[in-house]
Design an enzyme around this catalytic site. Structure first.
Site, PDB file in Angstrom:
ATOM      1  N   GLU A   7      -5.507   3.663   6.011  1.00 16.57           N
ATOM      2  CA  GLU A   7      -5.105   3.383   4.638  1.00 16.57           C
ATOM      3  C   GLU A   7      -5.698   4.444   3.723  1.00 16.57           C
ATOM      4  O   GLU A   7      -5.138   4.791   2.697  1.00 16.57           O
ATOM      5  CB  GLU A   7      -5.631   1.986   4.256  1.00 16.57           C
ATOM      6  N   SER A  30     -11.000  -0.905   2.783  1.00 15.40           N
ATOM      7  CA  SER A  30     -10.256  -0.977   4.058  1.00 15.40           C
ATOM      8  C   SER A  30      -9.971   0.424   4.563  1.00 15.40           C
ATOM      9  O   SER A  30      -9.379   1.234   3.846  1.00 15.40           O
ATOM     10  CB  SER A  30      -8.919  -1.676   3.849  1.00 15.40           C
ATOM     11  N   TYR A  72      -4.136 -17.300  -2.124  1.00 20.19           N
ATOM     12  CA  TYR A  72      -5.035 -16.780  -1.093  1.00 20.19           C
ATOM     13  C   TYR A  72      -6.121 -17.783  -0.740  1.00 20.19           C
ATOM     14  O   TYR A  72      -6.637 -18.477  -1.631  1.00 20.19           O
ATOM     15  CB  TYR A  72      -5.681 -15.493  -1.626  1.00 20.19           C
ATOM     16  N   ARG A 105       0.833  -1.218   0.000  1.00 20.61           N
ATOM     17  CA  ARG A 105       0.000   0.000   0.000  1.00 20.61           C
ATOM     18  C   ARG A 105       0.868   1.268   0.000  1.00 20.61           C
ATOM     19  O   ARG A 105       0.550   2.266   0.653  1.00 20.61           O
ATOM     20  CB  ARG A 105      -0.932   0.031   1.219  1.00 20.61           C
TER      21      ARG A 105
HETATM   22  N1  EPU Z   1     -10.908 -11.143   9.484  1.00 16.21           N
HETATM   23  C1  EPU Z   1     -11.689 -11.322  10.592  1.00 16.21           C
HETATM   24  N2  EPU Z   1     -12.715 -10.456  10.811  1.00 16.21           N
HETATM   25  C2  EPU Z   1     -12.989  -9.422   9.978  1.00 16.21           C
HETATM   26  C3  EPU Z   1     -12.177  -9.235   8.838  1.00 16.21           C
HETATM   27  C4  EPU Z   1     -11.127 -10.100   8.608  1.00 16.21           C
HETATM   28  O1  EPU Z   1     -11.479 -12.250  11.377  1.00 16.21           O
HETATM   29  O2  EPU Z   1     -13.932  -8.676  10.251  1.00 16.21           O
HETATM   30  C5  EPU Z   1      -9.814 -12.093   9.213  1.00 16.21           C
HETATM   31  C6  EPU Z   1     -10.143 -12.989   8.005  1.00 16.21           C
HETATM   32  O3  EPU Z   1     -10.889 -14.104   8.367  1.00 16.21           O
HETATM   33  C7  EPU Z   1      -8.768 -13.348   7.499  1.00 16.21           C
HETATM   34  C8  EPU Z   1      -7.947 -12.085   7.803  1.00 16.21           C
HETATM   35  O4  EPU Z   1      -8.656 -11.389   8.826  1.00 16.21           O
HETATM   36  O5  EPU Z   1      -8.227 -14.394   8.230  1.00 16.21           O
HETATM   37  C9  EPU Z   1      -7.749 -11.223   6.579  1.00 16.21           C
HETATM   38  O6  EPU Z   1      -9.021 -10.804   6.098  1.00 16.21           O
HETATM   39  P1  EPU Z   1      -9.339 -10.619   4.526  1.00 16.21           P
HETATM   40  O7  EPU Z   1      -8.898 -11.819   3.780  1.00 16.21           O
HETATM   41  O8  EPU Z   1     -10.758 -10.215   4.394  1.00 16.21           O
HETATM   42  O9  EPU Z   1      -8.382  -9.467   4.035  1.00 16.21           O
HETATM   43  P2  EPU Z   1      -7.898  -8.126   4.744  1.00 16.21           P
HETATM   44  O10 EPU Z   1      -6.494  -8.306   5.200  1.00 16.21           O
HETATM   45  O11 EPU Z   1      -8.895  -7.674   5.742  1.00 16.21           O
HETATM   46  C10 EPU Z   1      -6.812  -7.112   2.613  1.00 16.21           C
HETATM   47  C11 EPU Z   1      -6.869  -5.805   1.856  1.00 16.21           C
HETATM   48  C12 EPU Z   1      -8.154  -5.750   1.033  1.00 16.21           C
HETATM   49  C13 EPU Z   1      -8.128  -6.923   0.063  1.00 16.21           C
HETATM   50  C14 EPU Z   1      -8.045  -8.221   0.857  1.00 16.21           C
HETATM   51  C15 EPU Z   1      -7.857  -9.424  -0.035  1.00 16.21           C
HETATM   52  C16 EPU Z   1      -5.639  -4.197   3.166  1.00 16.21           C
HETATM   53  C17 EPU Z   1      -5.699  -3.013   4.077  1.00 16.21           C
HETATM   54  N3  EPU Z   1      -6.804  -4.691   2.774  1.00 16.21           N
HETATM   55  O12 EPU Z   1      -7.907  -7.092   3.526  1.00 16.21           O
HETATM   56  O13 EPU Z   1      -8.127  -4.539   0.283  1.00 16.21           O
HETATM   57  O14 EPU Z   1      -9.294  -6.929  -0.746  1.00 16.21           O
HETATM   58  O15 EPU Z   1      -6.877  -8.196   1.713  1.00 16.21           O
HETATM   59  O16 EPU Z   1      -6.574  -9.458  -0.556  1.00 16.21           O
HETATM   60  O17 EPU Z   1      -4.539  -4.639   2.831  1.00 16.21           O
HETATM   61  C18 EPU Z   1      -8.837  -2.288   0.249  1.00 16.21           C
HETATM   62  O18 EPU Z   1      -7.639  -1.973   0.180  1.00 16.21           O
HETATM   63  O19 EPU Z   1      -9.736  -1.409   0.287  1.00 16.21           O
HETATM   64  C19 EPU Z   1      -9.201  -3.679   0.333  1.00 16.21           C
HETATM   65  C20 EPU Z   1     -10.465  -4.070   0.464  1.00 16.21           C
END
Ligand code: EPU
Length: 349
Positions: free
Chosen positions: A333, A237, A200, A169
Site C-alpha cells: 500500500e 498499513s 465498524y 486505496r
Molecule cells: N487482524 C488480525 N491480526 C492483525 C491485524 C488484524 O487478526 O494483526 C484482523 C482484525 O482482528 C480484524 C481484521 O483483521 O478482524 C481487520 O483488522 P483492522 O480492523 O485492524 O483493519 P485493517 O484491515 O488491518 C484497515 C486499513 C487501516 C485502517 C483500518 C480501520 C488498509 C490497508 N488498512 O486496516 O488503514 O485504519 O482498516 O478502518 O486498508 C493505513 O492505511 O495505514 C491504515 C492504518
C-alpha cells in the site's frame, strides 16, 4: 533494479536528509529538495529540465529505501476557507495542511463528518491520492473536488469527485495522472445533517453518540492497535487488503472458517491482510532493524536502525509466507522510492 547495501553519507551530490521527512525514518538523502509555500511557485519550476522528481507530503506513506538521485518537491501550501451552504459546509483546504488537524478543526467548529478519519497521519494534499479511509469512511465520501497543477499546461485544474476515479486505496492520481501534476488543494462537502457511520466493529456498540464520542472512540481504537510513528517509525498499513474472487474466498473459508471478509459492491471479497499475516505467525518477526508490529501485523516498523535492505527482505518474507499458506498475493500500500524513483517490491532485492 538492485537496492544498494546502505545509503551513503550526506555528500555534495546528495545534501538533503530525508530521514525526518518520512515517518519510516530510513537514513537516506536526496540530490535536491524544493520546499514550496505558494501554489504559484509551481509555475517557476522548469519541469522540462528538472529530471526525476517526487512529490512528498507528510511522508506517512512514502519510504525512501536509499539515496534519491532526483528532486523532492514538498508542497507546503496552507489555508482553510469555509463557505456555508443551505445544507452543507463547503471547505477548501490547501494541500500542506495536516489531515488530523483538519479533522479536529472541523469538530471544534461544529462541522462534523470526518471523525472516522481521525489520527490518519499525513497532509490533505496526499489524502485523495490513495483515497484515505478508515472505520467505514473514505475521503471520497466527502470530497467535492481536487485542485491539481497540470505540469504540461502550467495551469491549476479542478477535478470533480466523479473525475477522480476513487476506489479502495486508489484514484486517478495513482493511475492516468501519476507524475503529471501536483495536488494544490482539496474541496470537501460536509452535510449539516450529521449521520454517524458506526458500521465498524468497536463503533457499532456506540448508542446514539455525539461526533466527539465517535472521534474519541476512533482515536482510542487506533492508539490501541497502531504504533505512533514518533515512538516507532512506521507508515501504517504496509500492504493493501487483498480483494479476491468469490471462488478463491470459498476455498480459504472452507479451511479457515473464522476468516474476516468484507463483500464488495462488485461481488468480490476483501480479506484482512493483517489477519492473513497474523495467521502465518509473523507478528514480532524481525529482519535486521525491521519488524512486523506485535499488535497489528499489517504494520511493518523500523525498530532499530532499519535499512532499506532489511525492510525489503521482511516485506518479501511476509508476501512469501502469505502466498504459501493462502495462495493470496499481497501488494504494498506504501510507496517505495529507490535511487531512480518510485519502484515496485518485485523489482527490488
Ligand atoms: N487482524 C488480525 N491480526 C492483525 C491485524 C488484524 O487478526 O494483526 C484482523 C482484525 O482482528 C480484524 C481484521 O483483521 O478482524 C481487520 O483488522 P483492522 O480492523 O485492524 O483493519 P485493517 O484491515 O488491518 C484497515 C486499513 C487501516 C485502517 C483500518 C480501520 C488498509 C490497508 N488498512 O486496516 O488503514 O485504519 O482498516 O478502518 O486498508 C493505513 O492505511 O495505514 C491504515 C492504518
Amino acid at each position: 533494479m538492485v537496492l544498494h547495501k546502505s545509503a551513503s553519507q550526506n555528500s555534495a551530490s546528495h545534501p538533503f536528509s530525508l530521514q525526518s521527512l518520512s515517518t519510516f525514518a530510513l537514513p537516506a538523502f536526496a540530490h535536491n529538495l524544493l520546499h514550496l509555500q505558494q501554489a504559484e511557485q509551481l509555475t517557476e519550476i522548469d519541469f522540462g529540465h528538472l529530471g526525476e522528481f517526487y512529490i512528498l507530503g507528510g511522508g506517512s506513506n512514502s519510504i525512501f529505501l536509499e539515496d534519491y538521485a532526483g528532486t523532492i518537491i514538498q508542497p507546503d501550501f496552507k489555508g482553510i476557507s469555509i463557505s456555508e451552504q443551505a445544507k452543507s459546509w463547503q471547505l477548501h483546504i490547501a494541500a500542506g495542511e495536516n489531515w488530523h488537524r483538519l479533522v479536529c478543526f472541523c469538530l471544534e467548529n461544529n462541522m462534523p463528518g470526518l471523525e472516522n478519519l481521525a489520527l490518519i497521519p499525513g497532509n490533505c494534499g496526499a489524502a485523495p491520492i490513495q483515497n484515505i479511509g478508515a472505520y467505514g469512511v473514505e475521503l471520497a465520501n466527502f470530497c467535492d473536488y481536487v485542485d491539481w497543477f497540470e505540469i504540461a499546461t502550467g495551469k491549476i485544474k479542478r477535478l470533480h469527485r466523479s473525475d477522480c476515479g476513487f476506489g479502495y486505496r486508489d484514484s486517478i492520481f495513482k493511475g492516468a495522472l501519476k507524475g503529471k501534476g501536483i495536488i494544490t488543494g482539496i474541496g470537501l462537502l460536509l452535510p449539516k445533517q450529521w449521520q454517524p457511520n458506526l458500521s465498524y466493529p468497536g463503533l457499532r456498540e456506540l448508542d446514539n453518540p455525539t461526533p466527539q464520542q465517535v472521534f474519541d472512540t476512533v482515536v482510542a481504537i487506533r492508539q490501541s492497535k497502531l504504533p505512533d510513528p514518533d515512538d516507532i517509525p512506521n507508515v501504517g498499513s504496509f500492504f493493501k487488503n487483498p480483494v479476491v474472487e468469490q471462488s478463491t474466498f470459498s476455498g480459504i473459508k472452507a479451511a479457515y472458517p473464522a476468516i474476516p471478509a468484507f463483500e464488495q459492491t462488485d461481488g468480490r471479497i476483501k480479506l484482512a491482510a493483517g489477519w492473513l499475516i497474523d495467521q502465518c505467525g509473523l507478528k514480532g518477526t524481525k529482519i535486521g532493524g525491521a519488524a512486523v508490529h506485535h499488535r497489528q501485523a499489517l504494520v511493518l516498523t523500523n525498530i532499530d536502525q532499519c535499512s532499506g535492505v532489511d525492510l525489503i527482505s521482511l516485506a518479501k518474507l511476509v508476501q512469501a509466507k502469505v502466498k504459501d499458506k493462502f495462495a493470496v498475493d499481497l501488494e504494498p500500500e506504501v510507496r517505495l522510492i529507490a535511487a531512480c524513483g518510485e519502484t515496485k517490491l518485485e523489482n527490488l532485492g
